[in-house]
Structures are given as structure tokens and as C-alpha cells.
Write an enzyme that holds these catalytic residues in place. Structure first.
Site, mmCIF file in Angstrom:
data_model
loop_
_atom_site.group_PDB
_atom_site.id
_atom_site.type_symbol
_atom_site.label_atom_id
_atom_site.label_comp_id
_atom_site.label_asym_id
_atom_site.label_seq_id
_atom_site.Cartn_x
_atom_site.Cartn_y
_atom_site.Cartn_z
ATOM 1 N N GLN A 1 16.966 39.630 34.246
ATOM 2 C CA GLN A 1 17.306 40.428 35.417
ATOM 3 C C GLN A 1 16.162 41.415 35.615
ATOM 4 O OE1 GLN A 1 19.434 40.472 37.941
ATOM 5 N NE2 GLN A 1 18.269 42.240 38.627
ATOM 6 N N MET B 1 22.178 38.106 42.013
ATOM 7 C CA MET B 1 20.777 38.457 42.174
ATOM 8 C C MET B 1 20.114 37.350 42.968
ATOM 9 S SD MET B 1 18.494 40.695 41.744
ATOM 10 C CE MET B 1 16.849 40.576 42.420
ATOM 11 N N HIS C 1 26.018 37.322 50.739
ATOM 12 C CA HIS C 1 25.062 38.416 50.562
ATOM 13 C C HIS C 1 23.769 37.906 49.930
ATOM 14 C CE1 HIS C 1 24.019 42.717 49.943
ATOM 15 N NE2 HIS C 1 23.375 42.244 48.893
ATOM 16 N N GLU C 2 23.897 37.176 48.834
ATOM 17 C CA GLU C 2 22.690 36.704 48.143
ATOM 18 C C GLU C 2 21.921 35.708 49.004
ATOM 19 O OE1 GLU C 2 22.077 38.567 45.826
ATOM 20 O OE2 GLU C 2 24.089 39.321 45.449
ATOM 21 N N TYR D 1 23.425 50.064 50.829
ATOM 22 C CA TYR D 1 24.085 48.846 51.294
ATOM 23 C C TYR D 1 24.932 49.116 52.545
ATOM 24 C CZ TYR D 1 23.138 46.537 46.741
ATOM 25 O OH TYR D 1 22.551 45.979 45.633
ATOM 26 N N ARG E 1 29.602 43.132 33.853
ATOM 27 C CA ARG E 1 29.164 43.520 35.192
ATOM 28 C C ARG E 1 29.252 45.042 35.336
ATOM 29 N NH1 ARG E 1 31.811 40.948 40.719
ATOM 30 N NH2 ARG E 1 30.499 42.056 42.249
#
Length: 632
Positions: free
Chosen positions: A169, A304, A329-330, A413, A584
Site C-alpha cells: 500500500q 486502492m 469509486h476505485e 472526498y 481496515r
């Protein structure tokens, strides 16, 4: 607005690149696309040591071996460099890398120096290489076992329980812990990789796989990847483990551990439809394939947007595709973020806010306007909650800031998304969509700043001085708080749910229709219940609504948060199980925060759980919880 580094006359290529093999048989990009460097003051990245206007990396070729026993990765990184004559210092970003040697491409040693390490903020140390006229630099190195970008999982931390797992990440500046390059979003680079791993593990990366894995005859296989389009370096990503693949459509598919794959495939079955919807909105998908990998639950984020290989948490799997806004979204990041990228992290809303707006448009196209409006209303509530806590004039509530998104997702966001919703409402959807598509087209594979975005709106969207005043563009981007012209969500979106919240607050009536509500409606209800509830009331809610047994982790989190805030002891074992299973940060950090805020009741529980779970979390999650546990 921007220019290429002084003295460098390189045209930005627009076609896909061809590949060839070097003397070691490694595929390389022959004519890589070169992205511009922004040199305006607001585009200067204070989180990198690089001096790209003097010497910049345009291409990275990795040749690395994964060592699961030592939990280390090492090998070589060959960098292609663009520099003006006379600029013989190449400055790179590193953090903890063990550099054994630096050479040119034929093995002649180059002088190098590692500067002082800066621990605060993860900036690391500069690696300065004297080029001596060469433009290909090969760095021999080993990443540390505690490289913050990498998480090495034991078999016990996987669904299969038999093989280890690795994932990376990199956002925002973590990739410098395993790749020596210029680690700044404004310095886009093409890349390629040869990765060796022990059998039977498969390796995927955020580049296009090149043929079948090569059996090396020593219990290992080699995997090759190419990304022939310049990307910000935080988007170089890797995952390795016991994983299988299943195709969804002609250009979409999903990877996951074998036991997880059927549920993952069922959950993301709408992905091809989403890609089509996104293209109809804002133009061609330019990355070829759109694949995903559902990682073990230790992954610290929801998702991601790594190009051609989105990384996803399994915690979004609910069995009914109710959390597929995450996939939308991704996917949307393939335009906003990956195609056009914020040059500095203080402008991260250019990635996240634009993407969140785009996500909502995909949701509307695929799942309908009602769901899109409900999800927008949840976003608006997030903004209101943050502003009520920090104040409407808090500097961190501006979209363009000096740092990252320190106030979480509600500003970069959600405020970013409502900025674009407001512009769309004022100028009309047809004009707005045409403008946003030209923004993506005209800045494709390039970095951008808030000033560029503002100027482009003024030049290519705003029709009159009167419209400019109505839009309040500079207030939205550069001023704190929420401007007065905000296009608020439809109050009817949650009318029935809000009425049920009022009924519960007044007389503790539990809505009979709860089980028929959408996930967004259920979350709206739970998130707006009275802050103080008795043990009996919490028990009744749990029994009537099945909260402890829900398969939706978003709803389970809200239940646990509410229960722990009210010191509801029966929820503690479930919270402990949840925190041991899930890594998470969106869930883990707030739950530890709630426990910590409960003083003598909650802190011993938090300490006991964290002592057992800390080592299982990614560095991103650990850092957040460490801050919580250090609070007075």
C-alpha cells in the site's frame, strides 16, 4: 500553466508504447511516454527530496525477489533519467532501504550518498547519485523487514491458512520504503518489473502481466509486468499469495483466495457494466484491463485504485452489492487520480473529491437515482458532522490545503464531491459533463493543481461574470467551510428513515420496515439514533434488527460504535472478534478511539485487544491506533 523541466524538449506521447527485451531477456519500454513536470510554486512537493527540474526519473525497471521467510524484498531498480547537461545530481527518495551499490547500466560504479534520515512524517532520507554523464542508473538494494508499504501475512492471517501472503500500500509516500525512486505524485513514471516468488504463489501488480510465469527450476517462478503509461509512483503496487482469477467481462475480472473467490465474484458482478457507464460519462477507459484483487482483511483501506489491478478489502462484501459504491469509486479513479493526478498531497481533493462525485454518477447510472441520492445524503451528513466538530472556519476544511486530508474523508472526498454537484446544478449537467471530460482529455497522464483546475473552469466552463459569482469557485477550493450556495441533497431521500429516527427518539419505536430498507437507509437510521441508550434499549435493538449477526460490515461497525459508546458489555466480545479479524483503518481506528474515550471502562479493554492485534495490522492502521492509544 506548466512547462517541461528546463532545457528538456520531450514531446508527450499519446500512443501506447512498444516493448522489447534487454540483454537479460527483460522486457523494457522502448519509447516511454514522458509526462510534464509542473514548476509553479503551488506544485512544489515538500514531501520529496527530488529535484525533478534538474534530473528526473522517467522509467523504473525492477528486478526483485520476494523472501517470505525473512519478510524482505530485494534486488535492483534501474532508473531511466532525464537531465539537463550539467545537472549531474540525481536525488531520490528512500526510507530504510539498504543500498549496497549504485552503477550505470553496464555495471560501472557511481558515487552515491544517503543523507540524514527524517523519521517524522515518513519522509525518510535522500539518496544522491552522481550521474557522471550516464542516464541509466542501477541501484542494488534490500528493503527492510519493516518496510511500511509492505505487509507480510502468515498463513494464519489468510482465508486458506496454508500459504503466506504479501501486499503493498504505497499512498501517500510509503513506496519509498521498498522502491528507490522520486516518490512524488507530480513526477510520473512508466515502469516494468520482474518479480520472483516461491511456488505455488501467484504475483499480481498494477501493470500488465507479460505472458505466463517462468519456472526457474529452483522452486521459484518469475512474473513480469509492464506499465507503459506514466503514473505517480505511489501507484506501483504488488500482491502475492495463493490466489485464483475469474473473468467478469471481456476486460474485467477478479482475483482472490480460492475460498473467497466465489463471494468476491458474486459481489463485483456489475463491474463491466460500471466501466461502460463510466465511459459513457467521461470518455474512454485508457488502461486496457480493469481487474481487481480482494485481499485478506488486514488491508488497511476500503480500496486502492492501482491501475489495471484495484486492491479491495473483503469487508465490502455484503452479499447484496450494497457496498459496491467502493468499486465505482476505485474505477472512477482511472480518470480522476490515475489519469489526472494531484501534483502535491495538499491538493488531494483533485483525486478524491472528483472521484467521489464521479462514483456517485456511476452509481446513479447502474443502480438508479434513489440509491445515488441516498449515498450523497450520507456524504453530506459526514461534512456537517466534521464542520460541527471543528468549526466552519477551520483552515483544514478548505479543499486545497498545505497537507493531506487530515480531517478524514469528509473534506477531500465529500466536500470535493459536493463542490462539483453544486457546479453541475448551476451550469447544468450537459455543460458540466462536457467540461469535465475535456479536463480529463486535456490533462491525461499529467499532474495538476487546484489553481489549474480553477483556471480551467474559468476559461472553459464559466459563461459569464454573473455565473462566476454564482459558482463561488475560489470559496469552494481555497476557503474553509461550506459555501452558502451548496447544492444540498434531496431531503426526501431519507424522509421515511428520518421519521423513524424521530419516532424512536420519542417513544423507542423500532421500525418494522427496517429489514426492507436499503443498506444506506439502515446506516442512516443507526447513525442518527440518540447518543445515549440504556443496556435494555441496546439489547432490544440488537434482537429486533439482527445487528450483531449482520453480514454488512458497515452496519456492524455502526452497531459496535454505538454499543461501545454506551459501555454495553455484551458487545465487547463481538468487538474483540471484529478487531482481530479486520484491519481496515476506517473501522479499527474509530473503535479503539471509542474504547479509549471511555476511560477506566474502555481503556483496559482497548489495551488488552491491541496487545493481541497490533502486529496483525498494516503500518497505516497501526500508526492511527498508536496515536489514539497515546492520547491523554
Amino acid at each position: 500553466m506548466y512547462r517541461l523541466a528546463s532545457g528538456i524538449a520531450i514531446l508527450l506521447a499519446t500512443a501506447a508504447c512498444t516493448t522489447m527485451e534487454d540483454r537479460d531477456g527483460m522486457p523494457i519500454v522502448s519509447e516511454p511516454m514522458v509526462a510534464p513536470i509542473l514548476t509553479t510554486p503551488e506544485a512544489q512537493d515538500n514531501l520529496t527530496y527530488a529535484e525533478p527540474e534538474k534530473a528526473r526519473v522517467t522509467h523504473v525497471a525492477l528486478d526483485l525477489a520476494l523472501d517470505f521467510a525473512a519478510k524482505r524484498v530485494g534486488g535492483t531498480a534501474e532508473l531511466r533519467v532525464l537531465a539537463d547537461p550539467g545537472d549531474e545530481r540525481l536525488v531520490l527518495d528512500t526510507n530504510g532501504l539498504e543500498i549496497s551499490r549504485v552503477t550505470d547500466h553496464v555495471g560501472r560504479d557511481l558515487t552515491f550518498e544517503i543523507g540524514e534520515q527524517v523519521e517524522e512524517g515518513g519522509k525518510g532520507a535522500p539518496l544522491t547519485v552522481m550521474l557522471n554523464g550516464v542516464r541509466n542508473v542501477r541501484i542494488h538494494y534490500m528493503a527492510p523487514a519493516d518496510a511500511e508499504a509492505l505487509q507480510w501475512l502468515t498463513p494464519e492471517q489468510t482465508a486458506g491458512g496454508e500459504y503466506p501472503f504479501l501486499f503493498s500500500q504505497g499512498q501517500a509516500i510509503l513506496n519509498r520504503t521498498w522502491i528507490p525512486t522520486q516518490d512524488s505524485p507530480g513526477i510520473r513514471q512508466t515502469w516494468e518489473a520482474r518479480i520472483t516468488a516461491p511456488k505455488p504463489l501467484d504475483v499480481v501488480m498494477s501493470g500488465v502481466a507479460q505472458g505466463e510465469p517462468e519456472d526457474l527450476g529452483d522452486g521459484r517462478r518469475a512474473f513480469r509486468f509492464v506499465m507503459d503509461k506514466p503514473v505517480p509512483p505511489y501507484l506501483i503496487a504488488i500482491a502475492a499469495g495463493d490466489i485464483d482469477f475469474r473473468a467478469i467481462g471481456p476486460r474485467t475480472g477478479v482475483w482472490a483466495e480460492p475460498s473467497v473467490l466465489p463471494r468476491a465474484y458474486a459481489e463485483v458482478g456489475d463491474t463491466e457494466e460500471m466501466v461502460v457507464a463510466a465511459e459513457e460519462l467521461y470518455g474512454e477507459y485508457r488502461w486496457g484491463r480493469y481487474d481487481m484483487i480482494v485481499l485478506p482483511p488486514a488491508f488497511p483501506y476500503g480500496g486502492m485504485e492501482n491501475p489495471v489491478m484495484t486492491f479491495l478489502t473483503p469487508t465490502f462484501i455484503a452479499g447484496d452489492r450494497s457496498n459496491n459504491g467502493l468499486v465505482a469509486h476505485e474505477l472512477a479513479h482511472s480518470w480522476s487520480g490515475n489519469l489526472v493526478t494531484n501534483a502535491v498531497w495538499g491538493d488531494s481533493w483533485l483525486n478524491e473529491g472528483v472521484t467521489t462525485y464521479f462514483e456517485n454518477r456511476i452509481v446513479e447510472a447502474v443502480y438508479g437515482k434513489k440509491r445515488a441520492e441516498q449515498e450523497a445524503a450520507l456524504m453530506y451528513a459526514n461534512i456537517q458532522e466534521v464542520l460541527s466538530e471543528v468549526g466552519n472556519d477551520a483552515p483544514g476544511t478548505a479543499l486545497s490545503t498545505d497537507g493531506g486530508y487530515e480531517l478524514g474523508s469528509a473534506i477531500a472526498y465529500d466536500k470535493g464531491a459536493f463542490f462539483l454537484r453544486t457546479v453541475e446544478r448551476i451550469v447544468g449537467r450537459e455543460r458540466f459533463d462536457a467540461w469535465l471530460q475535456q479536463w480529463f482529455d486535456n490533462h491525461a497522464f499529467q499532474p495538476a493543481t487546484s489553481e489549474m483546475f480553477y483556471n480551467d473552469m474559468m476559461q472553459n466552463l464559466v459563461a459569464s461574470e454573473q455565473e462566476a459569482k454564482a459558482l463561488m469557485l475560489r470559496d469552494w477550493i481555497f476557503a474553509p467551510g461550506l459555501p452558502s450556495n451548496v447544492a444540498k441533497p434531496d431531503p426526501a431521500a431519507f424522509a421515511a428513515v428520518d421519521a423513524a429516527v424521530e419516532a424512536y427518539a420519542a417513544s423507542r419505536v423500532i421500525p418494522a420496515a427496517y429489514s426492507d430498507w436499503t443498506a444506506a437507509e439502515q446506516m442512516r437510521f443507526l447513525d442518527n439514533l440518540p447518543a445515549t441508550l440504556s443496556a435494555g434499549e441496546l439489547a432490544q435493538l440488537d434482537a429486533s434488527l439482527g445487528l450483531s449477526g449482520t453480514g454488512n460490515n458497515e452496519i456492524l461497525f455502526l452497531w459496535l460504535e454505538m454499543a461501545l459508546e454506551n459501555r454495553y458489555a455484551p458487545a465487547v466480545p463481538l468487538a474483540e472478534e471484529f478487531l482481530a479479524r479486520v484491519g481496515r483503518a476506517k473501522f479499527v481506528r474509530p473503535l479503539f478511539g471509542v474504547l479509549w474515550d471511555q476511560g477506566d471502562w474502555g481503556r483496559p479493554i482497548a489495551q488488552r485487544i491491541y496487545a493481541k492485534t497490533r502486529d496483525s495490522y498494516h503500518a497505516v492502521t497501526r500508526a492511527g491506533v498508536d496515536r489514539v492509544m497515546a492520547a491523554d
